[in-house]
Write an enzyme that holds these catalytic residues in place. Structure first.
Site, PDB file in Angstrom:
ATOM      1  N   GLN A 117       0.823  -1.222   0.000  1.00 45.22           N
ATOM      2  CA  GLN A 117       0.000   0.000   0.000  1.00 45.22           C
ATOM      3  C   GLN A 117       0.852   1.266   0.000  1.00 45.22           C
ATOM      4  O   GLN A 117       0.376   2.340  -0.365  1.00 45.22           O
ATOM      5  CB  GLN A 117      -0.933   0.023   1.220  1.00 45.22           C
ATOM      6  N   CYS A 142     -15.018 -10.417   5.933  1.00 43.90           N
ATOM      7  CA  CYS A 142     -14.869 -11.007   4.610  1.00 43.90           C
ATOM      8  C   CYS A 142     -16.188 -11.646   4.204  1.00 43.90           C
ATOM      9  O   CYS A 142     -17.042 -11.901   5.044  1.00 43.90           O
ATOM     10  CB  CYS A 142     -13.780 -12.069   4.627  1.00 43.90           C
ATOM     11  N   SER A 160       3.350  -4.699  -5.164  1.00 40.10           N
ATOM     12  CA  SER A 160       2.426  -5.251  -6.147  1.00 40.10           C
ATOM     13  C   SER A 160       1.996  -4.162  -7.122  1.00 40.10           C
ATOM     14  O   SER A 160       1.593  -3.075  -6.712  1.00 40.10           O
ATOM     15  CB  SER A 160       1.199  -5.822  -5.421  1.00 40.10           C
ATOM     16  N   HIS A 174      -0.571  -3.724  -9.182  1.00 37.90           N
ATOM     17  CA  HIS A 174      -1.942  -3.245  -9.382  1.00 37.90           C
ATOM     18  C   HIS A 174      -2.428  -2.257  -8.316  1.00 37.90           C
ATOM     19  O   HIS A 174      -3.491  -1.657  -8.457  1.00 37.90           O
ATOM     20  CB  HIS A 174      -2.915  -4.418  -9.542  1.00 37.90           C
TER      21      HIS A 174
HETATM   22  C1  PLP Z   1      -3.343  -5.961  -1.935  1.00 36.82           C
HETATM   23  C2  PLP Z   1      -2.411  -6.297  -0.837  1.00 36.82           C
HETATM   24  C3  PLP Z   1      -1.688  -7.503  -0.836  1.00 36.82           C
HETATM   25  C4  PLP Z   1      -1.900  -8.547  -1.890  1.00 36.82           C
HETATM   26  O1  PLP Z   1      -1.365  -8.158  -3.128  1.00 36.82           O
HETATM   27  P1  PLP Z   1      -1.799  -8.955  -4.438  1.00 36.82           P
HETATM   28  O2  PLP Z   1      -0.913  -8.421  -5.511  1.00 36.82           O
HETATM   29  O3  PLP Z   1      -3.241  -8.637  -4.685  1.00 36.82           O
HETATM   30  O4  PLP Z   1      -1.554 -10.402  -4.177  1.00 36.82           O
HETATM   31  C5  PLP Z   1      -0.809  -7.733   0.192  1.00 36.82           C
HETATM   32  N1  PLP Z   1      -0.621  -6.835   1.175  1.00 36.82           N
HETATM   33  C6  PLP Z   1      -1.277  -5.666   1.201  1.00 36.82           C
HETATM   34  C7  PLP Z   1      -1.012  -4.696   2.298  1.00 36.82           C
HETATM   35  C8  PLP Z   1      -2.189  -5.357   0.203  1.00 36.82           C
HETATM   36  O5  PLP Z   1      -2.855  -4.205   0.256  1.00 36.82           O
END
Ligand code: PLP
Length: 404
Positions: free
Chosen positions: A184, A330, A204, A206
């Site tokens: 994040q 969830c 990540s 995305h």
């Molecule tokens: C979204 C998220 C993940 C997971 O990432 P992905 O690429 O969707 O597997 C892990 N940790 C945090 C803090 C996230 O916000």
């Protein structure tokens, strides 16, 4: 109703973000023209290889790492799993002590839970009412057999930014590897793995305007780590499988853009965030801010409302053309509200009445103003029509979606 309601306002950038056209354009040739396998010796492969290495440099530059310290993975979840299992199980170890916190993402908590089965011990540290980890607590938890400290850089629900530099220092002084989930934080704050004493960092694409299904793990040179994905030996043996070349190129481009625009983007988002943190409790009765007022991501505003069910709020706002999320449980019928909100000391009812607003680089002040304009009416309408108030506690099966 204003015409603005017709167009969707996306304020759920903590869940995922739009791929920027620039990123998409950079990726396209690697699907259509240069689609070779980077390990191949012929010209198709030769075209793909430099693109992967260029992307590695861009990712490294974003966090002040060396390109050789970047391992491409399928995303944040895989990076977390590799960081945790890959270090503590190094050379077949099945014993040791791991320190983590109650507010980690499931991609950290679940691997830790899994490792208990093999004989690992896990200390899960509490957080303050504002969602902060106390470095002194980390220090106290350290044992002779501590093999990993994993504390996220910024929380995905309430946006609190943890004192990673101090925690990293504690780990470094004791020669314990320090992992941080920075999924994040990337693109929203300055990250320097050297200054912050970080040995392993997950990211990540995305979550910062890159494509889904691609991420990276930074592994400081000299860190003892083994693969969890055995195969052809790509990524210096740490992550076998043919490289996701278009994805890697997209991650590289998103990293370049994030680095280029970081200061401007972060200060613009921060102004909008602060406007929301100030306005919402001022215009909506019995509305409160979750998390810390300043030690938080520039793009995160998180609230709770008495006598409101978060799921209803999300649906009503969706009806008004605004996409946000709730800090509820969830899906799949779980009755448990968010573990993060419970860790703050909120009751189940309080946790269920939560709202997460996460800005992206493309959001405008006009969009935030529209949210601020409609929110008081939506909340009061829900309180009127909903039987969910003091008289009726939360019933079963009323959880919302899992917050990413
Ligand atoms: C979204 C998220 C993940 C997971 O990432 P992905 O690429 O969707 O597997 C892990 N940790 C945090 C803090 C996230 O916000």
């Amino acid at each position: 109703m204003t015409t603005r309601a017709k167009k969707m306002i996306y304020l759920d950038n903590g869940a995922t973000t739009r791929v920027l056209p620039e990123v998409f354009d950079a990726m396209a040739p690697y699907f259509l023209d240069m689609w070779g396998n980077p390990s191949s010796l012929h010209s198709h492969g030769r075209d793909a290889k430099p693109a992967v290495e260029q992307a590695r440099k861009s990712v490294a530059a974003l966090i002040n790492a060396d390109p050789s310290e970047i391992v491409f993975t399928s995303g944040g979840t895989e990076s977390d799993n590799l960081a945790i299992k890959g270090t503590v199980m190094y050379k077949g170890k099945t014993k040791g002590h791991i320190i983590t916190t109650r507010i980690e993402h499931h991609a950290v908590l679940e691997p830790c839970e899994y490792l208990k089965r093999f004989g690992f011990d896990v200390t899960v540290l509490p957080v303050s009412r504002e969602g902060l980890v106390d470095p002194a607590e980390v220090e106290k938890a350290v044992r002779n057999d501590t093999v990993l400290i994993t504390v996220m850089m910024a929380n995905n629900e309430i946006g609190t930014v943890q004192p990673c530099r101090e925690i990293g220092k504690i780990a470094k002084d004791r020669n314990i590897p320090f992992h941080t989930d920075a999924v994040q934080a990337i693109g929203k704050m300055r990250i320097d793995v050297k200054a912050d004493n970080i040995d392993l960092l997950s990211l990540s694409a995305h979550k910062f305007n890159g494509p889904k299904g691609i991420g990276a793990l930074y592994v400081r040179k000299g860190t003892k780590i083994e693969t969890v994905m055995h195969g052809g030996g790509q990524e210096r043996g740490l992550r076998s499988s043919t490289e996701n070349v278009p994805g890697i190129v997209g991650l590289g481009k998103a990293s370049e853009i994030a680095r280029r625009d970081l200061d401007a983007t972060a200060s613009r988002m921060k102004a909008l965030r602060d406007k929301m943190l100030k306005e919402v409790p001022a215009t909506v009765p019995r509305a409160y801010v979750n998390g810390h007022m300043t030690k938080r991501l520039p793009n995160n505003a998180h609230f709770r409302f008495d006598f409101i069910e978060g799921e209803g709020l999300v649906l009503q706002l969706d009806f008004k053309g605004i996409a946000v999320s709730t800090g509820s449980a969830c899906s799949t019928g779980s009755l448990e509200p968010s573990h993060v909100l419970l860790a703050l000391g909120l009751t189940h009812e309080q946790a269920h009445g939560s709202l997460r607003v996460t800005l992206g680089r493309e959001n405008t002040e006009e969009e935030v103003d529209y949210l601020l304009e409609v929110l008081p009416g939506v909340v009061s309408k829900l309180r009127e029509i909903s039987p969910f108030n003091e008289r009726r506690p939360m019933g079963p099966g009323e959880g919302g979606d899992c917050v990413q």
